[in-house]
Design a protein around this motif. Structure first.
Motif, PDB file in Angstrom:
ATOM      1  N   ASN A  24       0.849  -1.314  -0.049  1.00 38.79           N
ATOM      2  CA  ASN A  24       0.037   0.131   0.171  1.00 38.79           C
ATOM      3  C   ASN A  24       0.728   1.238  -0.119  1.00 38.79           C
ATOM      4  O   ASN A  24       0.446   2.473   0.114  1.00 38.79           O
ATOM      5  N   ASP A  25       1.861   1.251  -0.407  1.00 39.88           N
ATOM      6  CA  ASP A  25       3.080   2.466  -0.475  1.00 39.88           C
ATOM      7  C   ASP A  25       2.960   2.667  -2.168  1.00 39.88           C
ATOM      8  O   ASP A  25       3.487   2.384  -3.021  1.00 39.88           O
ATOM      9  N   VAL A  26       2.500   3.856  -2.280  1.00 40.82           N
ATOM     10  CA  VAL A  26       2.433   4.475  -3.467  1.00 40.82           C
ATOM     11  C   VAL A  26       3.734   4.753  -4.177  1.00 40.82           C
ATOM     12  O   VAL A  26       3.720   4.442  -5.360  1.00 40.82           O
ATOM     13  N   GLY A  27       4.783   4.894  -3.492  1.00 42.29           N
ATOM     14  CA  GLY A  27       6.064   5.103  -4.135  1.00 42.29           C
ATOM     15  C   GLY A  27       6.407   3.660  -4.695  1.00 42.29           C
ATOM     16  O   GLY A  27       7.149   3.552  -5.681  1.00 42.29           O
ATOM     17  N   ARG A  28       6.389   2.491  -4.027  1.00 43.78           N
ATOM     18  CA  ARG A  28       6.625   1.260  -4.413  1.00 43.78           C
ATOM     19  C   ARG A  28       5.743   0.851  -5.767  1.00 43.78           C
ATOM     20  O   ARG A  28       6.220   0.116  -6.602  1.00 43.78           O
ATOM     21  N   ILE A  29       4.526   1.161  -5.534  1.00 43.93           N
ATOM     22  CA  ILE A  29       3.712   0.837  -6.584  1.00 43.93           C
ATOM     23  C   ILE A  29       3.966   1.536  -7.864  1.00 43.93           C
ATOM     24  O   ILE A  29       4.281   1.050  -8.895  1.00 43.93           O
ATOM     25  N   ALA A  30       4.379   2.867  -7.794  1.00 42.66           N
ATOM     26  CA  ALA A  30       4.715   3.553  -8.846  1.00 42.66           C
ATOM     27  C   ALA A  30       6.106   3.266  -9.517  1.00 42.66           C
ATOM     28  O   ALA A  30       6.301   3.445 -10.889  1.00 42.66           O
ATOM     29  N   GLY A  31       6.807   2.625  -8.840  1.00 37.89           N
ATOM     30  CA  GLY A  31       8.212   2.036  -9.297  1.00 37.89           C
ATOM     31  C   GLY A  31       7.983   1.008 -10.002  1.00 37.89           C
ATOM     32  O   GLY A  31       9.010   0.370 -10.760  1.00 37.89           O
ATOM     33  N   ASP A  54      -3.688   7.745  -6.078  1.00 38.40           N
ATOM     34  CA  ASP A  54      -4.532   8.719  -5.133  1.00 38.40           C
ATOM     35  C   ASP A  54      -5.293   7.917  -4.251  1.00 38.40           C
ATOM     36  O   ASP A  54      -5.420   8.265  -3.166  1.00 38.40           O
ATOM     37  N   VAL A  55      -6.014   6.849  -4.809  1.00 41.27           N
ATOM     38  CA  VAL A  55      -6.988   6.251  -4.093  1.00 41.27           C
ATOM     39  C   VAL A  55      -6.346   5.548  -3.040  1.00 41.27           C
ATOM     40  O   VAL A  55      -6.546   5.281  -1.768  1.00 41.27           O
ATOM     41  N   VAL A  56      -5.184   5.002  -3.422  1.00 38.91           N
ATOM     42  CA  VAL A  56      -3.995   3.986  -2.335  1.00 38.91           C
ATOM     43  C   VAL A  56      -3.714   5.220  -1.307  1.00 38.91           C
ATOM     44  O   VAL A  56      -3.525   4.666  -0.323  1.00 38.91           O
ATOM     45  N   GLY A  57      -3.154   5.927  -1.927  1.00 42.00           N
ATOM     46  CA  GLY A  57      -2.461   7.212  -1.148  1.00 42.00           C
ATOM     47  C   GLY A  57      -3.328   7.706  -0.048  1.00 42.00           C
ATOM     48  O   GLY A  57      -2.805   8.110   0.981  1.00 42.00           O
ATOM     49  N   SER A  58      -4.720   7.820  -0.300  1.00 44.93           N
ATOM     50  CA  SER A  58      -5.645   8.375   0.577  1.00 44.93           C
ATOM     51  C   SER A  58      -5.988   7.252   1.563  1.00 44.93           C
ATOM     52  O   SER A  58      -6.609   7.786   2.498  1.00 44.93           O
ATOM     53  N   GLY A  59      -5.619   6.047   1.416  1.00 43.59           N
ATOM     54  CA  GLY A  59      -5.941   4.909   2.317  1.00 43.59           C
ATOM     55  C   GLY A  59      -7.656   4.338   1.763  1.00 43.59           C
ATOM     56  O   GLY A  59      -8.046   3.675   2.783  1.00 43.59           O
ATOM     57  N   ARG A  60      -8.089   5.000   0.958  1.00 44.35           N
ATOM     58  CA  ARG A  60      -9.390   4.438   0.412  1.00 44.35           C
ATOM     59  C   ARG A  60      -9.545   3.094   0.092  1.00 44.35           C
ATOM     60  O   ARG A  60     -10.569   2.329  -0.082  1.00 44.35           O
ATOM     61  N   LEU A  61      -8.273   2.562  -0.540  1.00 41.25           N
ATOM     62  CA  LEU A  61      -8.122   1.380  -1.315  1.00 41.25           C
ATOM     63  C   LEU A  61      -6.686   0.722  -0.562  1.00 41.25           C
ATOM     64  O   LEU A  61      -5.929   1.219  -0.524  1.00 41.25           O
ATOM     65  N   THR A  62      -6.824  -0.383   0.014  1.00 42.55           N
ATOM     66  CA  THR A  62      -5.879  -1.159   0.476  1.00 42.55           C
ATOM     67  C   THR A  62      -6.140  -2.448   0.166  1.00 42.55           C
ATOM     68  O   THR A  62      -6.855  -2.918  -0.078  1.00 42.55           O
ATOM     69  N   HIS A  63      -4.640  -3.201   0.185  1.00 42.15           N
ATOM     70  CA  HIS A  63      -4.491  -4.419  -0.225  1.00 42.15           C
ATOM     71  C   HIS A  63      -3.843  -5.557   0.923  1.00 42.15           C
ATOM     72  O   HIS A  63      -2.998  -4.791   1.494  1.00 42.15           O
ATOM     73  N   ALA A  64      -4.570  -6.471   1.466  1.00 37.71           N
ATOM     74  CA  ALA A  64      -3.874  -7.191   2.382  1.00 37.71           C
ATOM     75  C   ALA A  64      -3.187  -8.464   1.799  1.00 37.71           C
ATOM     76  O   ALA A  64      -2.351  -8.965   2.587  1.00 37.71           O
ATOM     77  N   SER A  65      -3.695  -9.001   0.929  1.00 36.61           N
ATOM     78  CA  SER A  65      -3.208 -10.120   0.005  1.00 36.61           C
ATOM     79  C   SER A  65      -3.416  -9.961  -1.408  1.00 36.61           C
ATOM     80  O   SER A  65      -4.329  -9.519  -1.877  1.00 36.61           O
ATOM     81  N   MET A  66      -2.465 -10.704  -2.044  1.00 37.86           N
ATOM     82  CA  MET A  66      -2.563 -10.560  -3.625  1.00 37.86           C
ATOM     83  C   MET A  66      -1.859 -11.894  -4.062  1.00 37.86           C
ATOM     84  O   MET A  66      -0.516 -12.114  -3.859  1.00 37.86           O
ATOM     85  N   THR A  67      -2.589 -12.975  -4.445  1.00 40.55           N
ATOM     86  CA  THR A  67      -1.495 -14.136  -5.261  1.00 40.55           C
ATOM     87  C   THR A  67      -2.200 -14.287  -6.649  1.00 40.55           C
ATOM     88  O   THR A  67      -2.961 -13.469  -7.245  1.00 40.55           O
ATOM     89  N   THR A  91      -9.495  -3.613   1.351  1.00 43.44           N
ATOM     90  CA  THR A  91     -10.562  -2.673   1.717  1.00 43.44           C
ATOM     91  C   THR A  91     -10.973  -1.639   0.774  1.00 43.44           C
ATOM     92  O   THR A  91      -9.765  -1.119   0.059  1.00 43.44           O
ATOM     93  N   PHE A  92     -11.972  -1.320   0.547  1.00 43.47           N
ATOM     94  CA  PHE A  92     -12.349  -0.171  -0.324  1.00 43.47           C
ATOM     95  C   PHE A  92     -13.363   0.862   0.342  1.00 43.47           C
ATOM     96  O   PHE A  92     -14.251   0.287   0.774  1.00 43.47           O
ATOM     97  N   ASN A  93     -12.948   2.079   0.680  1.00 46.32           N
ATOM     98  CA  ASN A  93     -13.887   2.985   1.579  1.00 46.32           C
ATOM     99  C   ASN A  93     -14.239   2.393   2.765  1.00 46.32           C
ATOM    100  O   ASN A  93     -15.375   2.175   3.171  1.00 46.32           O
ATOM    101  N   ALA A  99     -11.390 -10.286  -4.560  1.00 42.44           N
ATOM    102  CA  ALA A  99     -11.648 -10.650  -5.777  1.00 42.44           C
ATOM    103  C   ALA A  99     -10.955 -12.098  -6.275  1.00 42.44           C
ATOM    104  O   ALA A  99     -10.042 -12.451  -5.656  1.00 42.44           O
ATOM    105  N   ASP A 100     -11.674 -12.714  -7.218  1.00 44.56           N
ATOM    106  CA  ASP A 100     -11.204 -13.745  -7.809  1.00 44.56           C
ATOM    107  C   ASP A 100     -11.308 -13.280  -9.305  1.00 44.56           C
ATOM    108  O   ASP A 100     -12.427 -13.305  -9.604  1.00 44.56           O
ATOM    109  N   GLU A 101     -10.046 -13.285 -10.088  1.00 42.33           N
ATOM    110  CA  GLU A 101     -10.259 -12.568 -11.371  1.00 42.33           C
ATOM    111  C   GLU A 101      -9.128 -13.240 -12.167  1.00 42.33           C
ATOM    112  O   GLU A 101      -8.151 -13.781 -11.746  1.00 42.33           O
TER     113      GLU A 101
END
Length: 126
Positions: A24-31, A54-67, A91-93, A99-101
């Motif tokens: 959830n680190d905008v700098g890491r994601i941007a990299g 912006d949504v991640v940086g504001s904390g409105r969108l977070t990820h706890a796991s991703m596979t 979380t979102f808002n 998600a399974d996608e």
């Protein structure tokens, strides 16, 4: 976690991108993404980089796991893509999400780095 028979460098790119998203680190994601990166979702259609950061940086969108289990990949010159099935939670808002996608990430070599320029999501049908 990436489980696949794709070229090792693509698996490493996917692991790095997933870890950045879960941080959830905008700098890491941007990299991990190009300046013109685009996320395509079934809910919102094309979403530009600035909006996601912006949504991640504001904390409105977070990820706890991703596979992701990658099943298809190709490298053609300075372009590469990886498609697989992924799951994520977060979380979102403030509300829990999961998600399974099917996910396709398109990478472009920029100098000595490979960066994601497009992520396309399609919900998996159970």
């Amino acid at each position: 976690m990436i489980t696949t028979q794709i070229p090792p460098f693509l698996a490493e790119l996917e692991e790095r991108f997933n870890a950045a998203m879960v941080s959830n680190d905008v700098g890491r994601i941007a990299g991990c993404i190009t300046d013109d990166w685009l996320l395509v979702t079934p809910e919102a259609g094309p979403v530009p980089r600035a909006r996601i950061l912006d949504v991640v940086g504001s904390g409105r969108l977070t990820h706890a796991s991703m596979t992701k289990v990658a099943t298809h990949a190709a490298v053609v010159g300075d372009m590469a893509w990886v498609t697989g099935r992924g799951q994520n939670t977060g979380t979102f808002n403030g509300a829990p999400i999961q998600a399974d996608e099917y996910i396709t990430d398109v990478y472009r070599r920029v100098g000595d780095c490979w960066l994601c320029m497009l992520t396309h999501l399609t919900p998996a049908q159970s």
